[in-house]
Design an enzyme around this catalytic site. Structure first.
Site, PDB file in Angstrom:
ATOM      1  N   ALA A  48    -103.352  -6.778 -16.862  1.00 38.61           N
ATOM      2  CA  ALA A  48    -103.703  -4.871 -17.435  1.00 38.61           C
ATOM      3  C   ALA A  48    -104.621  -4.429 -18.366  1.00 38.61           C
ATOM      4  O   ALA A  48    -104.891  -4.812 -19.258  1.00 38.61           O
ATOM      5  CB  ALA A  48    -101.908  -4.440 -17.561  1.00 38.61           C
ATOM      6  N   LEU A  49    -104.957  -3.118 -18.068  1.00 43.59           N
ATOM      7  CA  LEU A  49    -105.731  -1.978 -19.553  1.00 43.59           C
ATOM      8  C   LEU A  49    -105.266  -0.900 -19.091  1.00 43.59           C
ATOM      9  O   LEU A  49    -104.515  -0.121 -18.396  1.00 43.59           O
ATOM     10  CB  LEU A  49    -107.067  -3.183 -18.935  1.00 43.59           C
ATOM     11  CG  LEU A  49    -107.703  -1.687 -17.316  1.00 43.59           C
ATOM     12  CD1 LEU A  49    -108.257  -0.993 -18.073  1.00 43.59           C
ATOM     13  CD2 LEU A  49    -108.709  -3.061 -17.063  1.00 43.59           C
ATOM     14  N   GLY A  75    -106.970  -2.066 -25.451  1.00 38.79           N
ATOM     15  CA  GLY A  75    -106.882  -3.260 -24.393  1.00 38.79           C
ATOM     16  C   GLY A  75    -106.960  -3.110 -23.280  1.00 38.79           C
ATOM     17  O   GLY A  75    -106.007  -2.651 -22.057  1.00 38.79           O
ATOM     18  N   CYS A  94     -97.687  -0.457 -13.550  1.00 42.49           N
ATOM     19  CA  CYS A  94     -98.854   0.509 -13.863  1.00 42.49           C
ATOM     20  C   CYS A  94     -98.706   1.737 -13.040  1.00 42.49           C
ATOM     21  O   CYS A  94     -99.467   2.258 -12.391  1.00 42.49           O
ATOM     22  CB  CYS A  94    -100.055   0.524 -13.271  1.00 42.49           C
ATOM     23  SG  CYS A  94    -100.295  -1.648 -14.397  1.00 42.49           S
TER      24      CYS A  94
END
EC number: 2.3.1.181
Length: 214
Positions: free
Chosen positions: A141-142, A154, A172
């Site tokens: 994930a970012l 990040g 998310c």
């Protein structure tokens, strides 16, 4: 040259977040970029636009409202965070391109480890791997924040972790999204080695961009 630093493990999310903000506020045009490698204590984080209803059952895990982009995710032992403190303005990178570079770095790591079909998903930032019936499961994930032309936060790569906390959220913001780690995919790698490889591949994509190599 990008400086890579490991934080003592496990690290408190708030401590690292505050340090990233301080670093970004204090840097100038000559400050070298850095990548911080971190393993967190269990925590759910909500992005700036995060909706509380995506937290289904937090149990005893603390919830932190963060200033990164994105919805809700989980950080915990066995997941390596690469916090990228990058001067985007200096490299001439726009936000969309930066997200693509983060994804490219992670995909490079996964392909090197044997997950040749690792991919992105349109409209859903992060990195995915195909599972049964080619359903995509999220392995990285970012979320980013850009301040004064400089990025922080990040990407999080799931190495070998207890995945059950992801069942307490819509990862998310996607209901029913499956989350996996390298171990689930049959990849066994020491945690520190996974982090070092992630930092190396991310450094290469950033430095390649800065040198005009795409």
């Amino acid at each position: 040259m990008i400086n890579v630093k490991w934080w003592a493990r496990p690290a408190e999310y708030l401590d690292v977040w505050q340090a990233m903000q301080a670093f970004t506020e204090a840097r100038d045009g000559g400050t070298p970029d850095e990548i911080w490698l971190v393993e967190h204590r269990p925590v759910y984080t909500l992005g700036q636009a995060g909706k509380p209803e995506h937290i289904l059952n937090s149990g005893s895990i603390p919830v932190v409202q963060s200033n990164r982009g994105g919805q809700v995710t989980y950080h915990g032992p066995g997941q390596v965070l690469a916090y990228c403190l990058i001067d985007l303005r200096r490299l001439g990178i726009y936000a969309k391109e930066y997200v693509e570079l983060l994804e490219k770095g992670v995909i490079g790591v996964l392909k090197e480890l044997g997950l040749a079909r690792a991919c992105c998903k349109a409209g859903a930032p992060g990195v995915y791997v195909p599972m049964e019936q080619d359903d995509l499961a999220k392995i990285a994930a970012l979320g980013i924040k850009i301040r004064k032309g400089c990025a922080y936060h990040g990407v999080a790569l799931n190495v070998a972790m207890d995945l059950s906390p992801f069942l307490g959220i819509n990862p998310c913001g996607y209901e029913g999204l499956r989350t996996v780690d390298l171990r689930t995919c049959g990849i066994s790698i020491p945690f520190e080695q996974a982090g070092d490889l992630l930092a190396l591949r991310l450094s290469q994509v950033f430095e390649g961009y800065g040198s005009g190599v795409r």
